[in-house]
Design a protein around this motif. Sequence first.
Motif, PDB file in Angstrom:
ATOM      1  N   ALA A  97      20.529  53.240  67.581  1.00  0.00           N
ATOM      2  CA  ALA A  97      19.437  52.613  68.321  1.00  0.00           C
ATOM      3  C   ALA A  97      18.438  53.632  68.851  1.00  0.00           C
ATOM      4  N   ALA A  98      18.894  54.854  69.064  1.00  0.00           N
ATOM      5  CA  ALA A  98      18.020  55.890  69.626  1.00  0.00           C
ATOM      6  C   ALA A  98      17.218  56.628  68.559  1.00  0.00           C
ATOM      7  N   LEU A  99      17.540  56.438  67.292  1.00  0.00           N
ATOM      8  CA  LEU A  99      16.848  57.170  66.230  1.00  0.00           C
ATOM      9  C   LEU A  99      15.401  56.703  66.114  1.00  0.00           C
ATOM     10  N   PRO A 100      14.521  57.599  65.683  1.00  0.00           N
ATOM     11  CA  PRO A 100      13.079  57.301  65.766  1.00  0.00           C
ATOM     12  C   PRO A 100      12.570  56.245  64.806  1.00  0.00           C
ATOM     13  N   ASP A 101      13.226  56.067  63.648  1.00  0.00           N
ATOM     14  CA  ASP A 101      12.695  55.103  62.680  1.00  0.00           C
ATOM     15  C   ASP A 101      13.777  54.733  61.673  1.00  0.00           C
ATOM     16  N   ASP A 102      13.414  53.825  60.755  1.00  0.00           N
ATOM     17  CA  ASP A 102      14.381  53.347  59.758  1.00  0.00           C
ATOM     18  C   ASP A 102      14.789  54.454  58.793  1.00  0.00           C
ATOM     19  N   THR A 103      13.892  55.392  58.540  1.00  0.00           N
ATOM     20  CA  THR A 103      14.237  56.506  57.653  1.00  0.00           C
ATOM     21  C   THR A 103      15.369  57.335  58.248  1.00  0.00           C
ATOM     22  N   ALA A 104      15.265  57.613  59.534  1.00  0.00           N
ATOM     23  CA  ALA A 104      16.316  58.370  60.213  1.00  0.00           C
ATOM     24  C   ALA A 104      17.615  57.583  60.243  1.00  0.00           C
ATOM     25  N   ARG A 105      17.520  56.262  60.461  1.00  0.00           N
ATOM     26  CA  ARG A 105      18.742  55.451  60.493  1.00  0.00           C
ATOM     27  C   ARG A 105      19.413  55.410  59.132  1.00  0.00           C
ATOM     28  N   ALA A 106      18.614  55.332  58.068  1.00  0.00           N
ATOM     29  CA  ALA A 106      19.199  55.334  56.725  1.00  0.00           C
ATOM     30  C   ALA A 106      19.889  56.670  56.449  1.00  0.00           C
ATOM     31  N   TRP A 107      19.254  57.763  56.844  1.00  0.00           N
ATOM     32  CA  TRP A 107      19.864  59.090  56.661  1.00  0.00           C
ATOM     33  C   TRP A 107      21.173  59.179  57.450  1.00  0.00           C
ATOM     34  N   PHE A 108      21.172  58.684  58.664  1.00  0.00           N
ATOM     35  CA  PHE A 108      22.361  58.695  59.520  1.00  0.00           C
ATOM     36  C   PHE A 108      23.497  57.898  58.878  1.00  0.00           C
TER      37      PHE A 108
END
Length: 212
Positions: A14-25
């Motif tokens: 939830a704290a990640l900046p965007d969907d790209t970061a969430r996908a990488w995570f």
Amino acid sequence: MTQPSFRTRDDVSAALPDDTARAWFDEALADAAAAAQAPPQAPSPYLAHPWELRFAAAGRHCGHDNADAVRALLLVEARAGLETLTRLYRHGSAAERRAVLRALPALVEGPHAVHLVEDALRSNDTRLISAAVGPYAAAHLEPHAWRHAVLKCLFTGVPLDAVAGLAQRAAGDGELARMLTDYAAERTAAGRDVPDDLGRVLNLTGEEPKEL
């Protein structure tokens, strides 16, 4: 094992900046989970598992404010053993070392990783020291080393709120009280301020604080 003190997967996502970061995570955690299920292999100085490469790159992809938590979760998801933790600590940046320290309570039974905590406490990096005095240190540092860890926090300006289990370990510790009193006297004699936290932990020992 001690419950980890870092953020949960959902909190980090939830704290990640965007969907790209969430996908990488999500992909990084999947790589780590795959490594946990893979047959053990002899470590190689030339090849690293994909999750280890992501461990190093977490700040770039997830933001530096989230990197510690991302790295700690990767270590837990990969079920990193002591050998891996030690290698990542020895060869890692200060940020990577912090993540290893924070993951210790969830991954290491017993005092076998105390050498990593002791190494961090020899540094003057306040964020590294703060990570080192977490729940793993509270559970496994020997009394003498733990007392010196408290003094190191006072010396470097790390708030004693970072010291896990402070009240429990300080209670009735006359030797810690003596060390604190001596430290306060040295600072006073040198014309330097006594840290506010010192009086608080001295009270926790049960000793009557003298005028500091």
